[in-house]
Design an enzyme around this catalytic site. Structure first.
Site, PDB file in Angstrom:
ATOM      1  N   CYS A 261      -5.978 -45.069  25.532  1.00 45.01           N
ATOM      2  CA  CYS A 261      -6.631 -46.586  25.124  1.00 45.01           C
ATOM      3  C   CYS A 261      -7.851 -46.030  25.581  1.00 45.01           C
ATOM      4  O   CYS A 261      -8.372 -47.049  26.304  1.00 45.01           O
ATOM      5  CB  CYS A 261      -5.799 -47.463  25.708  1.00 45.01           C
ATOM      6  SG  CYS A 261      -4.010 -47.785  25.178  1.00 45.01           S
ATOM      7  N   GLY A 263     -11.286 -47.036  23.956  1.00 41.82           N
ATOM      8  CA  GLY A 263     -12.181 -47.657  23.766  1.00 41.82           C
ATOM      9  C   GLY A 263     -12.458 -48.835  24.897  1.00 41.82           C
ATOM     10  O   GLY A 263     -11.547 -49.282  25.695  1.00 41.82           O
ATOM     11  N   GLU A 286      -7.971 -44.017  20.067  1.00 40.07           N
ATOM     12  CA  GLU A 286      -8.367 -45.367  19.932  1.00 40.07           C
ATOM     13  C   GLU A 286      -8.152 -46.023  18.790  1.00 40.07           C
ATOM     14  O   GLU A 286      -8.142 -45.470  17.606  1.00 40.07           O
ATOM     15  CB  GLU A 286     -10.084 -45.761  20.165  1.00 40.07           C
ATOM     16  CG  GLU A 286     -10.441 -46.972  19.952  1.00 40.07           C
ATOM     17  CD  GLU A 286      -9.609 -48.293  20.616  1.00 40.07           C
ATOM     18  OE1 GLU A 286      -9.268 -49.277  20.162  1.00 40.07           O
ATOM     19  OE2 GLU A 286      -9.790 -47.950  22.002  1.00 40.07           O
ATOM     20  N   ASP A 329      -5.073 -46.740  30.281  1.00 39.40           N
ATOM     21  CA  ASP A 329      -5.655 -47.748  30.730  1.00 39.40           C
ATOM     22  C   ASP A 329      -5.177 -48.943  29.766  1.00 39.40           C
ATOM     23  O   ASP A 329      -5.771 -49.096  28.673  1.00 39.40           O
ATOM     24  CB  ASP A 329      -7.147 -47.749  30.883  1.00 39.40           C
ATOM     25  CG  ASP A 329      -7.845 -49.100  31.019  1.00 39.40           C
ATOM     26  OD1 ASP A 329      -7.004 -49.915  31.903  1.00 39.40           O
ATOM     27  OD2 ASP A 329      -8.924 -49.313  30.766  1.00 39.40           O
ATOM     28  N   CYS A 382      -6.525 -53.775  34.195  1.00 41.00           N
ATOM     29  CA  CYS A 382      -7.584 -54.648  34.829  1.00 41.00           C
ATOM     30  C   CYS A 382      -6.861 -56.083  34.950  1.00 41.00           C
ATOM     31  O   CYS A 382      -7.509 -57.196  34.735  1.00 41.00           O
ATOM     32  CB  CYS A 382      -8.941 -54.743  34.223  1.00 41.00           C
ATOM     33  SG  CYS A 382      -8.764 -55.246  32.468  1.00 41.00           S
TER      34      CYS A 382
END
Length: 446
Positions: A261, A263, A286, A329, A382
């Protein structure tokens, strides 16, 4: 008799007002809107910094300011015209959250409302802001949120509860974490290894990443290495994700790396530079065309990028057991990056967690399929929300008995006090580490 000349609208306030409108009407993102609006209004230096703090700070503290405004207005806020409410929030942030003199905060906001709405709305705004100015922030919080962390720290109540759960047996740190979410983020640069040295970047070295600096001030695009693509803007937590994967040992060959992933390209650029130093090459994946182009552009300066594939990573165009290292991610709620994505806290809903967890589990299953035995897979988000971190990893381990969880903290020895919710995982925190709240788990296929 000539009429008195009307005051001109301050361009900094007008630009911030336009940011709030675009976020509200067009679902815009503050960090993406600001550069174009700053340029359009000719704002640079201190004026640009003022506008950035005014717009971003107002959105971060919206929950608190709405509680204050509700105490100063004799009707529900939903009945206040949206443009007027935007301006009142901007004025309230200047009065309670910035060092703007009272008369300047009120006068400039009233002028803005008069120009953008009408004279009647300007008079209303003047009266409301004078009530707001009657007390400082601490006094207002004692009045409107004496025992309410959500209002006091301007977070939706459900987000506060998710963060409380993520802190587990250290829930006493919750007020400190919520306060850190409202701090303006530092601009952190990364020197891409093999392309730039950290000492050619202006700023203070980051404590945990050997490639980062915290920019002391100014426009990062004016830094030569950044302009040339040899360095970039990247939170230290994101740098540590790439460093942990690159440091993990693999059995046998170590040539083919994949960012599933990729981007917009920050982690992919650092990973590609690290791959080149280790004799490997990185392929980015992406889904969206414009983000795939951003990845290619961000990593264009390094020879470590093998290419960027536009594809759905839940059906990755790679053979089984074909990758030596994989970074996943995963798309997430972003509740660990609320400092730099101020609008995220107001857009996300509990239902988003359920939807994203389904995607995260599908992506992780596909990453496991592509990973070869002996290779290394780093799952990162995140977000510290347990449903997106520990629960996703636990489910993957149960569904794929050939996969084991390894100790990723061993590859980040300089990072203290970062134990994650599962043994061997890492959870970074804004209030402890000054980074986004990145979660890291290292998986290996036996």
């Amino acid at each position: 008799m000539s009429r008195p000349k009307r005051r001109a609208v301050d361009p900094s306030r007008l630009a911030a007002f336009e940011v709030l409108k675009a976020v509200r009407v067009d679902d815009g993102y503050t960090n993406l809107l600001l550069p174009a609006l700053l340029a359009r209004h000719g704002l640079a230096g201190r004026d640009a910094a003022f506008t950035t703090e005014l717009a971003s700070g107002t959105i971060r503290r919206q929950g608190t300011y709405d509680a204050v405004l509700a105490a100063c207005i004799d009707r529900p806020l939903r009945k206040v015209e949206a443009k007027v409410l935007d301006a009142l929030r901007l004025g309230t942030h200047q009065l309670l959250g910035m060092r703007v003199p009272t008369h300047a905060a009120i006068d400039t906001t009233v002028t803005l409302v008069r120009d953008q709405v009408n004279q009647g709305a300007a008079g209303f705004s003047n009266a409301v802001l004078r009530k707001v100015a009657s007390q400082d922030l601490d006094a207002w919080l004692a009045q409107v949120a004496p025992d309410d962390l959500a209002v006091a720290h301007s977070h939706p109540a459900w987000v506060v509860e998710e963060l409380r759960r993520a802190l587990a047996d250290r829930a006493e740190e919750l007020p400190e974490l919520l306060a850190a979410d409202n701090d303006a983020p530092r601009v952190t640069l990364v020197a891409r290894p093999g392309l730039a040295a950290r000492d050619e970047l202006p700023g203070t070295p980051t404590p945990y990443s050997p490639y980062g600096v915290v920019l002391d001030g100014g426009d990062p695009s004016s830094v030569v290495a950044v302009a040339e693509g040899r360095a970039g803007v990247q939170d230290e937590g994101s740098q540590l994700v790439a460093l942990a994967l690159a440091a993990a040992p693999v059995d046998g060959r170590d040539e083919r790396w994949i960012d599933l992933c990729a981007g917009p390209g920050g982690k992919a650029s650092l990973l590609a530079a690290l791959a080149a130093q280790q004799g490997a090459a990185l392929t980015g994946v992406e889904l969206h065309h414009h983000r795939a182009r951003l990845v290619a552009r961000a990593a264009s300066a390094t020879a470590g990028l093998a290419g960027v594939v536009q594809a759905d990573a839940t059906r990755a165009p790679f053979a089984d057991a074909s990758a030596d290292r994989i970074l996943l991610d995963a798309p997430c709620t972003g509740l660990g990056a609320l400092r730099r994505r101020p609008e995220a806290r107001w857009r996300r809903r509990p239902a988003d967690v359920t939807e994203l967890v389904g995607l995260q589990r599908a992506l992780l299953a596909e990453a496991i399929r592509v990973l070869r035995p002996g290779g290394a897979l780093l799952y990162a988000t995140c977000s510290p929300v347990l449903a997106e971190t520990a629960d996703v990893v636990t489910a993957a381990l149960a569904e794929h008995p050939q996969v084991r969880l390894e100790d990723v903290s061993a590859h980040l020895p300089a990072v203290p006090d970062a134990e994650g919710p599962l043994p061997g995982t890492v959870q970074l925190w804004p209030h402890r580490h000054g980074t986004d709240a990145m979660f890291l788990a290292l998986l290996r296929k036996a």
